[in-house]
Enzyme design. Structure first.
Site, PDB file in Angstrom:
ATOM      1  N   SER A  31       0.843  -1.199   0.000  1.00 14.69           N
ATOM      2  CA  SER A  31       0.000   0.000   0.000  1.00 14.69           C
ATOM      3  C   SER A  31       0.874   1.243   0.000  1.00 14.69           C
ATOM      4  CB  SER A  31      -0.861  -0.021   1.269  1.00 14.69           C
ATOM      5  OG  SER A  31      -1.412   1.251   1.510  1.00 14.69           O
TER       6      SER A  31
ATOM      7  N   TYR B 281      -1.669  -1.067  11.075  1.00 16.54           N
ATOM      8  CA  TYR B 281      -1.984  -1.656   9.759  1.00 16.54           C
ATOM      9  C   TYR B 281      -0.843  -1.386   8.775  1.00 16.54           C
ATOM     10  CZ  TYR B 281      -3.463  -1.144   4.940  1.00 16.54           C
ATOM     11  OH  TYR B 281      -3.475  -1.166   3.571  1.00 16.54           O
TER      12      TYR B 281
ATOM     13  N   LYS C 293       2.147  -3.826   6.695  1.00 12.78           N
ATOM     14  CA  LYS C 293       2.510  -3.805   5.267  1.00 12.78           C
ATOM     15  C   LYS C 293       4.015  -3.608   5.117  1.00 12.78           C
ATOM     16  CE  LYS C 293      -1.520  -4.316   3.304  1.00 12.78           C
ATOM     17  NZ  LYS C 293      -1.820  -5.602   2.661  1.00 12.78           N
TER      18      LYS C 293
HETATM   19  N1  UFG Z   1     -12.252  11.792   3.739  1.00  9.65           N
HETATM   20  C1  UFG Z   1     -13.236  12.694   4.084  1.00  9.65           C
HETATM   21  N2  UFG Z   1     -14.351  12.201   4.703  1.00  9.65           N
HETATM   22  C2  UFG Z   1     -14.532  10.876   4.967  1.00  9.65           C
HETATM   23  C3  UFG Z   1     -13.522   9.956   4.604  1.00  9.65           C
HETATM   24  C4  UFG Z   1     -12.385  10.462   3.999  1.00  9.65           C
HETATM   25  O1  UFG Z   1     -13.104  13.907   3.873  1.00  9.65           O
HETATM   26  O2  UFG Z   1     -15.579  10.515   5.527  1.00  9.65           O
HETATM   27  C5  UFG Z   1     -11.061  12.299   3.041  1.00  9.65           C
HETATM   28  C6  UFG Z   1      -9.761  12.075   3.791  1.00  9.65           C
HETATM   29  O3  UFG Z   1      -9.531  13.090   4.703  1.00  9.65           O
HETATM   30  C7  UFG Z   1      -8.773  12.025   2.629  1.00  9.65           C
HETATM   31  C8  UFG Z   1      -9.571  11.407   1.492  1.00  9.65           C
HETATM   32  O4  UFG Z   1     -10.933  11.595   1.849  1.00  9.65           O
HETATM   33  O5  UFG Z   1      -8.404  13.339   2.255  1.00  9.65           O
HETATM   34  C9  UFG Z   1      -9.314   9.920   1.310  1.00  9.65           C
HETATM   35  O6  UFG Z   1      -9.497   9.259   2.536  1.00  9.65           O
HETATM   36  P1  UFG Z   1      -9.598   7.657   2.632  1.00  9.65           P
HETATM   37  O7  UFG Z   1      -9.850   7.309   4.065  1.00  9.65           O
HETATM   38  O8  UFG Z   1     -10.553   7.147   1.616  1.00  9.65           O
HETATM   39  O9  UFG Z   1      -8.166   7.167   2.157  1.00  9.65           O
HETATM   40  P2  UFG Z   1      -6.699   7.494   2.740  1.00  9.65           P
HETATM   41  O10 UFG Z   1      -5.950   8.181   1.659  1.00  9.65           O
HETATM   42  O11 UFG Z   1      -6.735   8.135   4.054  1.00  9.65           O
HETATM   43  O12 UFG Z   1      -6.147   6.025   3.014  1.00  9.65           O
HETATM   44  C10 UFG Z   1      -6.183   5.056   1.992  1.00  9.65           C
HETATM   45  C11 UFG Z   1      -6.447   3.676   2.607  1.00  9.65           C
HETATM   46  C12 UFG Z   1      -5.294   3.197   3.391  1.00  9.65           C
HETATM   47  C13 UFG Z   1      -4.058   3.281   2.590  1.00  9.65           C
HETATM   48  C14 UFG Z   1      -3.851   4.662   2.042  1.00  9.65           C
HETATM   49  C15 UFG Z   1      -2.686   4.670   1.113  1.00  9.65           C
HETATM   50  O13 UFG Z   1      -7.556   3.734   3.460  1.00  9.65           O
HETATM   51  O14 UFG Z   1      -5.506   1.849   3.717  1.00  9.65           O
HETATM   52  O15 UFG Z   1      -4.988   5.073   1.304  1.00  9.65           O
HETATM   53  O16 UFG Z   1      -2.248   5.938   0.868  1.00  9.65           O
HETATM   54  F1  UFG Z   1      -3.026   2.927   3.337  1.00  9.65           F
END
Ligand code: UFG
Length: 338
Positions: free
Chosen positions: A124, A148, A152
């Site tokens: 990841s 988590y 990885k």
């Molecule tokens: N976000 C919101 N509201 C929400 C959920 C997310 O605004 O309810 C925003 C977050 O702040 C972020 C974006 O949407 O800016 C993406 O968030 P995600 O939780 O979908 O994804 P992340 O980039 O935080 O994390 C994902 C996976 C991880 C992985 C990572 C790799 O969840 O498992 O990408 O970069 F490790």
């Protein structure tokens, strides 16, 4: 040629099984359904018209692994099985280390015993921690911010040590950016058990009225509109990346870490707006404070994937939003009629 797919009924695993079957490979799949459902097996068969051998097994149980390797002539392994919820990993670190690390050690030991030395590992972009600059290349220093992510990175390290000890292994660490979408048939999609944390499942929950609005975490980042930017990638493109990775490990014995992303970042608001337009639905938003641990921008440098695998993402955010929504419609209503 026979490929063992661990965690093959999960979100990325199931799409990869479809692509592998369509490319003509024989599959042996195992899963313990910790975060997936047995019905996925029939859906893979329905989409491809092809069957495969399935084991309801757990990688914690070394005897099951021994059985799978003794009953099948396996050429290589794609290893998806593992827990993947960031928040849960902070609450239950031992459960994450036990499952992800011990399970992987059992798998690698069994592979060694049966002289199967080719593996594609589901890593990841989380291993880049808080990146210093974007786009992120595979040479970026590695660090992680939660258990988590640490599993990885630890598994990447274990595989690097394994290769140093025996360079007849062929290993590819695929570092996914933000997987979304679903199968265009609507039959396969992300179907997380419990409350989703990621953006697309939450957009879907809001579109389907399961929550009345979506909290946008932070609107003061130094980005195009103040909201976080990520490299969303269609799961079908990811699946095709695995087929390319298999082709490479069958040819070349080395270890490579390779980003799978589109190379293009979209903000939270851009993704939500596209989703609303493509699917003609409303997704009300409310701004909320930044989520701890989030970075402003994260997107991939995709040159290595293109050079080493001959792979490039083909699908854009329109397809990602369309296919995520269609698959959820099918899941909720059994058809894609609204
Ligand atoms: N976000 C919101 N509201 C929400 C959920 C997310 O605004 O309810 C925003 C977050 O702040 C972020 C974006 O949407 O800016 C993406 O968030 P995600 O939780 O979908 O994804 P992340 O980039 O935080 O994390 C994902 C996976 C991880 C992985 C990572 C790799 O969840 O498992 O990408 O970069 F490790």
């Amino acid at each position: 040629m026979s490929i063992l797919v661990t965690g093959g009924t999960g979100f990325i695993g199931s799409h990869t099984c479809v692509e592998l079957l369509e490319a003509g490979y024989d599959l042996v799949v195992f899963d313990n359904f910790a975060n997936s459902k047995p019905s996925v097996i029939d859906k893979i068969v329905d989409i491809t018209g092809k069957g495969f051998k399935f084991y309801h097994a757990d990688m914690a149980d070394k005897n099951s692994l021994e059985r799978i390797f003794s009953e099948n002539d396996i050429d290589c392994v794609i290893h998806f099985a593992g827990y993947k919820a960031v928040g849960e990993s902070v609450e239950k670190p031992l459960m994450y280390y036990q499952n992800n690390i011990t399970g992987t050690l059992n798998l690698l030991e069994t592979m060694s015993e049966y002289n199967v030395k080719r593996i594609v590992f589901s890593s990841s972009a989380t291993v880049y921690g808080i990146p210093k600059s974007v786009p992120i290349t595979e040479d970026e220093p590695l660090s992680v911010t939660n258990p988590y992510g640490r599993t990885k990175l630890m598994i990447e390290d274990i595989l690097r040590d394994l290769y140093v000890s025996d360079n007849s292994w062929a290993i590819i660490l695929l570092r996914y950016f933000n997987p979304v979408g679903g199968h265009p048939s609507g039959l396969l999609c992300e179907d997380p058990n419990g409350i989703p944390n990621n953006l697309m499942p939450r957009i879907l929950d809001t579109a389907f009225g399961k929550q009345d609005k979506i909290n946008v975490f932070g609107n003061d980042y130094p980005t195009v509109d103040g909201t976080g930017v990520r490299d969303y990638i269609h799961v079908l493109d990811l699946a095709k990346g695995h087929v390319k990775a298999v082709e490479r490990i069958m040819r070349v014995n080395d270890i490579q870490a390779i980003n799978l992303g589109t190379g293009r970042g979209y903000s939270v608001l851009e993704l939500i707006k596209t989703f609303e337009e493509v699917n003609n639905v409303k997704v009300p938003v409310e701004f909320a404070p930044r989520r701890p641990g989030d970075v402003a921008e994260c997107y991939a440098d995709t040159r290595k994937a293109s050079e080493m695998l001959g792979w490039k993402a083909q699908l854009g955010v329109t397809e990602m939003c369309r296919d995520s929504y269609r698959a959820r419609l099918m899941l909720e209503h059994g058809s894609d009629d609204k």
